[in-house]
Design a protein around this motif. Structure first.
Motif, PDB file in Angstrom:
ATOM      1  N   ARG A   1      14.093  -1.890  20.195  1.00  7.02           N
ATOM      2  CA  ARG A   1      12.597  -2.219  20.044  1.00  7.02           C
ATOM      3  C   ARG A   1      11.919  -1.107  19.575  1.00  7.02           C
ATOM      4  O   ARG A   1      10.712  -0.889  19.126  1.00  7.02           O
ATOM      5  CB  ARG A   1      11.754  -3.322  21.086  1.00  7.02           C
ATOM      6  CG  ARG A   1      12.693  -4.469  21.065  1.00  7.02           C
ATOM      7  CD  ARG A   1      11.786  -5.375  22.136  1.00  7.02           C
ATOM      8  NE  ARG A   1      12.406  -6.841  22.068  1.00  7.02           N
ATOM      9  CZ  ARG A   1      12.024  -7.872  21.322  1.00  7.02           C
ATOM     10  NH1 ARG A   1      10.823  -7.372  20.620  1.00  7.02           N
ATOM     11  NH2 ARG A   1      12.397  -8.691  21.658  1.00  7.02           N
TER      12      ARG A   1
ATOM     13  N   THR B   1      19.873  -9.809  15.752  1.00  7.47           N
ATOM     14  CA  THR B   1      18.530  -9.561  15.715  1.00  7.47           C
ATOM     15  C   THR B   1      17.774 -10.062  14.543  1.00  7.47           C
ATOM     16  O   THR B   1      18.284  -9.543  13.673  1.00  7.47           O
ATOM     17  CB  THR B   1      18.073  -8.119  16.151  1.00  7.47           C
ATOM     18  OG1 THR B   1      18.862  -7.877  17.276  1.00  7.47           O
ATOM     19  CG2 THR B   1      16.664  -8.034  16.460  1.00  7.47           C
TER      20      THR B   1
ATOM     21  N   SER C   1      17.133 -21.307  18.111  1.00  6.10           N
ATOM     22  CA  SER C   1      15.896 -21.069  18.427  1.00  6.10           C
ATOM     23  C   SER C   1      15.136 -21.734  17.251  1.00  6.10           C
ATOM     24  O   SER C   1      15.565 -20.887  16.127  1.00  6.10           O
ATOM     25  CB  SER C   1      15.636 -19.527  18.619  1.00  6.10           C
ATOM     26  OG  SER C   1      13.905 -19.295  18.585  1.00  6.10           O
TER      27      SER C   1
ATOM     28  N   GLN D   1      13.114 -11.752  16.723  1.00  4.77           N
ATOM     29  CA  GLN D   1      13.552 -12.528  17.725  1.00  4.77           C
ATOM     30  C   GLN D   1      14.942 -12.094  18.199  1.00  4.77           C
ATOM     31  O   GLN D   1      15.508 -11.665  17.153  1.00  4.77           O
ATOM     32  CB  GLN D   1      13.545 -14.153  17.586  1.00  4.77           C
ATOM     33  CG  GLN D   1      14.316 -14.554  18.936  1.00  4.77           C
ATOM     34  CD  GLN D   1      13.603 -16.103  18.785  1.00  4.77           C
ATOM     35  OE1 GLN D   1      12.655 -16.335  18.371  1.00  4.77           O
ATOM     36  NE2 GLN D   1      14.045 -16.839  19.780  1.00  4.77           N
TER      37      GLN D   1
ATOM     38  N   LEU E   1      12.277 -21.385  14.609  1.00  7.04           N
ATOM     39  CA  LEU E   1      11.271 -20.225  14.127  1.00  7.04           C
ATOM     40  C   LEU E   1      10.659 -20.616  12.688  1.00  7.04           C
ATOM     41  O   LEU E   1      11.183 -21.399  11.949  1.00  7.04           O
ATOM     42  CB  LEU E   1      12.021 -18.837  13.776  1.00  7.04           C
ATOM     43  CG  LEU E   1      12.914 -18.330  14.982  1.00  7.04           C
ATOM     44  CD1 LEU E   1      13.882 -16.964  14.415  1.00  7.04           C
ATOM     45  CD2 LEU E   1      11.763 -17.652  15.891  1.00  7.04           C
TER      46      LEU E   1
END
Length: 313
Positions: free
Chosen positions: A174, A222, A309, A216, A311
């Motif tokens: 990150r 990633t 997930s 995310q 999104l």
């Protein structure tokens, strides 16, 4: 020997694209060979394949035997694409992955030929910029010569905003938010482009800047938001791969073994790179426009289902 005079409709285009259009039936490898050898001259001087020609330029072309097969434009299937914006100056579409923007290099036809076939009444239709065949997303075309010139000036001056969604292998750190690495592009004998990272001191290296933000993190991948500050060939793909996190499904710069395993597990066979947003000034009104292309269904399904997930991209 023949000499071509560049007209207003052709001005601003790359030399190789001009010759490939004019010399229909000549193998692409031969066109690139005569450019590299210096047999093609622009205003009596040597020129590169990516040289932009201007109105009034004189292009000297050596004698070449032309075949007479059907042209790509004539054989292209008529096809429309999802329209994101359209007026008398512009056409913006959502290009799907797997479709080249134009024919050539073994591709019989691309977006531009298919659109021209679908719109025979269109007096003018030209690509403003390009997306790789494997990349989906916002693609801009000009419907007037004046619009093409104005928009290409913006692209060259970096006055446009380009944002991509990319799914990469591994856990992106990150704290890494800027990639500032010089790139060098070469062409092989077949005219195929290859790009690599080089030292900033490399005489042919071009500084290239990519901004990265983690959207995310998943177990093995990633999802990134990638913003281009420069627009080099294959910039995102090479920068991310060089950083140790190649794009999922990238057939040229990616991790081929992981691509194969990922495709088998998730039934996902394309490259996950999507040009989701493009900002520019309208060539006539000057109004700033921001166009967005929704994430393609196969990418959204992968993120929602396989990656677990939901999104909203």
């Amino acid at each position: 020997m023949r000499t071509l005079t560049v007209d207003d409709e052709t001005a601003g285009q790359r030399l190789d694209n001009v010759l490939l259009r004019v010399l229909k039936g000549v193998p692409k490898t031969h066109v690139y060979r005569v450019i590299r050898s210096g047999e093609v001259r622009v205003n009596s001087g040597r020129a590169q394949a990516d040289t932009r020609v201007a109105a009034g330029d004189l292009i000297r072309v050596p004698p070449m035997r032309l075949a007479a097969p059907a042209t790509a434009a004539a054989s292209a299937p008529a096809r429309e694409f999802p329209v994101l914006f359209e007026d008398e100056y512009l056409l913006a579409i959502a290009k799907p992955a797997g479709v080249a923007v134009h024919g050539g290099s073994g591709v019989s036809s691309g977006v531009i030929e298919q659109l021209r076939r679908a719109r025979p009444q269109a007096r003018y239709l030209e690509l403003v910029h390009r997306l790789d065949k494997e990349t989906s997303g916002v693609l801009l075309l000009a419907r007037k010569r004046s619009a093409l010139v104005a928009l290409q000036d913006q692209f060259r001056a970096r006055d446009t905003g380009k944002v991509y969604a990319a799914l990469v292998f591994g856990a992106w750190p990150r704290h890494v938010k800027v990639i500032d690495l010089a790139l060098h592009k070469t062409l092989d004998a077949a005219g195929e482009r290859h790009v690599r990272v080089v030292s900033p001191a490399h005489e042919d290296g071009r500084r290239s800047i990519t901004l990265v933000r983690v959207v995310q993190a998943f177990a093995d991948c990633t999802l990134l938001e990638v913003t281009l500050k420069t627009g080099r060939t294959h910039q995102i793909r090479v920068h991310l791969a060089h950083s140790g996190h190649p794009i999922v499904g990238d057939p040229k710069y990616g991790d081929f073994a992981r691509n194969k395993a990922f495709a088998r597990e998730h039934h996902f066979t394309r490259m996950f790179l999507h040009a989701r947003q493009l900002s520019f000034d309208h060539p006539a009104s000057g109004q700033r426009l921001t166009l967005e292309a929704p994430l393609p269904p196969e990418c959204a399904t992968l993120l929602r289902g396989c990656m677990g997930s939901p999104l909203n991209l």
